[in-house]
Write a protein that holds these residues in place. Structure first.
Motif, PDB file in Angstrom:
ATOM      1  N   GLU A  35      11.760  -7.953 -21.143  1.00 32.84           N
ATOM      2  CA  GLU A  35      10.563  -8.601 -20.610  1.00 32.84           C
ATOM      3  C   GLU A  35      10.621 -10.107 -20.796  1.00 32.84           C
ATOM      4  OE1 GLU A  35       7.353  -6.481 -22.505  1.00 32.84           O
ATOM      5  OE2 GLU A  35       7.878  -4.615 -21.469  1.00 32.84           O
ATOM      6  N   SER A  39      10.758 -12.843 -17.715  1.00 34.01           N
ATOM      7  CA  SER A  39       9.348 -13.252 -17.627  1.00 34.01           C
ATOM      8  C   SER A  39       9.090 -14.364 -16.617  1.00 34.01           C
ATOM      9  CB  SER A  39       8.817 -13.651 -19.000  1.00 34.01           C
ATOM     10  OG  SER A  39       9.499 -14.801 -19.474  1.00 34.01           O
ATOM     11  N   ASN A 105       7.032  -3.820 -13.103  1.00 32.56           N
ATOM     12  CA  ASN A 105       6.227  -3.383 -14.246  1.00 32.56           C
ATOM     13  C   ASN A 105       6.379  -1.877 -14.480  1.00 32.56           C
ATOM     14  OD1 ASN A 105       4.736  -3.011 -11.819  1.00 32.56           O
ATOM     15  ND2 ASN A 105       2.837  -2.839 -12.981  1.00 32.56           N
ATOM     16  N   LEU A 108       9.820  -1.450 -16.239  1.00 34.21           N
ATOM     17  CA  LEU A 108       9.726  -1.893 -17.633  1.00 34.21           C
ATOM     18  C   LEU A 108       8.958  -0.887 -18.482  1.00 34.21           C
ATOM     19  CD1 LEU A 108       8.991  -5.662 -16.979  1.00 34.21           C
ATOM     20  CD2 LEU A 108      11.134  -4.701 -17.879  1.00 34.21           C
ATOM     21  N   GLN A 109       7.849  -0.397 -17.975  1.00 34.48           N
ATOM     22  CA  GLN A 109       7.041   0.570 -18.728  1.00 34.48           C
ATOM     23  C   GLN A 109       7.793   1.888 -18.924  1.00 34.48           C
ATOM     24  OE1 GLN A 109       4.307  -0.061 -20.357  1.00 34.48           O
ATOM     25  NE2 GLN A 109       4.153   2.024 -21.136  1.00 34.48           N
TER      26      GLN A 109
END
Length: 168
Positions: A35, A39, A105, A108-109
């Motif tokens: 992340e 970013s 997202n 990543l999750q």
């Protein structure tokens, strides 16, 4: 700087199970490191394919794709199997997954949740289970839990280095 291809890597046998907490810390931090690395990335670069290699989204998706393998190999060790389960060395799961179509997202999750399962399982092992050993099917070397954890951490870093290389 040239990066050694994954299949050309050699891995040391780790004798000291006392270093496992540090390796687990490294493993648990991989989602946050990813992340942080991406970013400030322009969303367009997440699906840029340099020289026919994987995109950043595919690199992240690949890490998720392998989490069930790591959990399974940990089960193999705990259950005293003589050889760890094999994997598809062609990475068809990653090639077929179309990770580029998935929101970053979500990727990543998904990885964070899967990695938490692996870390939780590692933390739940007792000292006796840490002594079990199984043969790695490709490397043809015995591995204990600490060796597997180190292997996974190195695999993470291999792909994080690829992500950084794309961003450069």
């Amino acid at each position: 700087m040239q990066k050694t291809e994954w299949f050309n890597r050699k891995f040391p046998v780790i004798d000291d199970n006392g270093t496992l907490p540090s390796i687990i810390e490294r493993l648990s931090g991989t989602p946050a490191r990813i992340e942080e690395i991406i970013s400030n990335a322009d969303p367009a670069i997440l699906t840029w394919r340099p020289d026919g290699k994987w995109t950043i989204k595919e690199e992240i998706g690949h890490l998720s794709d392998l989490e069930p393998l790591w959990l399974g190999r940990l089960d193999d060790l705990v259950n005293g199997l003589t050889e760890l389960r094999v994997t598809d060395l062609t990475n068809q799961k990653t090639h077929n997954a179309n990770h580029d179509a998935t929101a970053i997202n979500v990727l990543l999750q998904r990885f964070r949740e899967q990695r938490q399962l692996f870390v939780k399982k590692l933390l739940g092992l007792n000292d006796e289970q840490l002594l079990n050993s199984s043969l790695h099917p490709r490397l043809k070397t015995p591995m204990r839990t600490i060796d597997l954890a180190y292997f996974v951490a190195e695999h993470d870093d291999h792909h994080l280095a690829s992500i950084r290389q794309i961003l450069r």
